[in-house]
Design a protein around this motif. Sequence first.
Motif, PDB file in Angstrom:
ATOM      1  N   GLU A  87      -1.120  -1.133  -3.769  1.00  0.00           N
ATOM      2  CA  GLU A  87      -0.196  -0.253  -3.382  1.00  0.00           C
ATOM      3  C   GLU A  87       0.065  -0.269  -1.995  1.00  0.00           C
ATOM      4  O   GLU A  87       1.041  -0.090  -1.227  1.00  0.00           O
ATOM      5  N   LEU A  88      -1.201  -0.518  -1.135  1.00  0.00           N
ATOM      6  CA  LEU A  88      -1.199  -0.450   0.251  1.00  0.00           C
ATOM      7  C   LEU A  88      -0.497  -1.616   0.847  1.00  0.00           C
ATOM      8  O   LEU A  88       0.195  -1.615   1.844  1.00  0.00           O
ATOM      9  N   LEU A  89      -0.606  -3.010   0.062  1.00  0.00           N
ATOM     10  CA  LEU A  89      -0.066  -3.964   0.520  1.00  0.00           C
ATOM     11  C   LEU A  89       1.403  -3.887   0.592  1.00  0.00           C
ATOM     12  O   LEU A  89       2.219  -4.322   1.277  1.00  0.00           O
ATOM     13  N   ASP A  90       2.035  -3.013  -0.531  1.00  0.00           N
ATOM     14  CA  ASP A  90       3.615  -3.002  -0.762  1.00  0.00           C
ATOM     15  C   ASP A  90       3.827  -1.821   0.060  1.00  0.00           C
ATOM     16  O   ASP A  90       5.220  -1.662   0.247  1.00  0.00           O
ATOM     17  N   SER A  91       3.178  -1.087   0.614  1.00  0.00           N
ATOM     18  CA  SER A  91       3.713   0.148   1.412  1.00  0.00           C
ATOM     19  C   SER A  91       4.490  -0.212   2.847  1.00  0.00           C
ATOM     20  O   SER A  91       5.212   0.444   3.048  1.00  0.00           O
ATOM     21  N   HIS A  92       3.838  -1.398   3.622  1.00  0.00           N
ATOM     22  CA  HIS A  92       4.773  -1.742   4.599  1.00  0.00           C
ATOM     23  C   HIS A  92       4.465  -3.145   4.954  1.00  0.00           C
ATOM     24  O   HIS A  92       3.456  -3.690   4.476  1.00  0.00           O
ATOM     25  N   GLU A  93       5.275  -3.690   5.683  1.00  0.00           N
ATOM     26  CA  GLU A  93       5.265  -5.264   5.801  1.00  0.00           C
ATOM     27  C   GLU A  93       4.005  -5.580   6.596  1.00  0.00           C
ATOM     28  O   GLU A  93       3.673  -6.708   6.228  1.00  0.00           O
ATOM     29  N   ASP A  94       3.592  -4.889   7.348  1.00  0.00           N
ATOM     30  CA  ASP A  94       2.262  -5.468   8.402  1.00  0.00           C
ATOM     31  C   ASP A  94       1.144  -5.017   7.383  1.00  0.00           C
ATOM     32  O   ASP A  94      -0.167  -5.396   8.040  1.00  0.00           O
ATOM     33  N   ALA A  95       1.138  -4.344   6.358  1.00  0.00           N
ATOM     34  CA  ALA A  95      -0.183  -3.976   5.642  1.00  0.00           C
ATOM     35  C   ALA A  95      -0.944  -5.158   5.334  1.00  0.00           C
ATOM     36  O   ALA A  95      -2.193  -5.225   5.514  1.00  0.00           O
ATOM     37  N   VAL A  96      -0.294  -6.381   4.944  1.00  0.00           N
ATOM     38  CA  VAL A  96      -1.114  -7.641   4.583  1.00  0.00           C
ATOM     39  C   VAL A  96      -2.069  -8.082   5.741  1.00  0.00           C
ATOM     40  O   VAL A  96      -2.872  -8.464   5.621  1.00  0.00           O
TER      41      VAL A  96
END
Lengths: 95, 218
Positions: free
Chosen positions: B33-42
């Motif tokens: 969920e965190l990874l998909d929340s915004h582009e820089d999360a990964v």
Amino acid sequence: MRKEIVIFLIIMLVLTPFGLISEYPAWGEWGIEEFRGLVGYIPAGMQNAGIQAPIPDYEFGGMNSIFSTLISAMIGIVASFGFFLALKHIKTKQR
Amino acid sequence: MHIPDGFISPSTSITALALAAPLWWYGMKKAKELLDSHEDAVTFLSSMAAFSFLIMMINIPIPGGTSGHAIGMAVLAILLGPWAAFIAISAVLFFQAVLFGDGGILALGANSLAMGFVGSFGSYYFYRLLHNRTSQSLALFVAGYGGMVLASVAIALILGIQPMLFMEDGKALYFPFGLDVTIPAVVGSHMLIFGVIEGFVTVAVVRFFEKIKRVASA
């Protein structure tokens, strides 16, 4: 923010060889032979436990330990990115 | 704090893996969920996992012929949330075990529960409790210190119960020292030294990221 993260990781990477200053392992994480000295025997369950890791103790055999540490640290960075990139990818595939 | 294979019984390892499995499953969902929340999360999540990997390599010698290191559990728990922190630390422990022989593979459940789960959630709730009630630096320090000490308690318990449970002919089958030894040695050293180090690391790193975030949003 990406630039700062790169700088941050480079600083951390450069600091890792300082971990070599410590000659002793963490408390309890002794080699099994050391248990003979401590309690008089090697506990039976400890013998032949685990696997031989490809890069034991972050050291490549025959290589300077500072280089070994830095390369191990870089492998750690690559593995960390690989893991979360894979996790992100799995999600998109499922949708 | 990394328990190697053979130091705890297979039954202990398997129990820990069974406890960790559903937590890993749920944690992976939260991390996704965190990874998909915004582009820089990964980038951010990966960097924080890498940070934990790197700081665990920096062994600090202490008197008495042993050493230890920070983990970064509070940094991760505060910046990513406790579930993503648990997953990141578990992933790091997995690579350390499989590639570098640091901590056991069968013991991954026990190590992940102690350093990843207890450490991350402990740090997170210490922070939640103190945030906005004291100075930010104190809240961060206590989060790092408290999480580290709680994780060391978990490790000391897992190791220390081994000789209570698994003896044969008066000899320990696995880790031979009981709670009377592991609690002072493991918890004591983390209360006096490594918890303090984790506390300062937490203050420095979280403050650094707070600052660059403000710069980025300004």
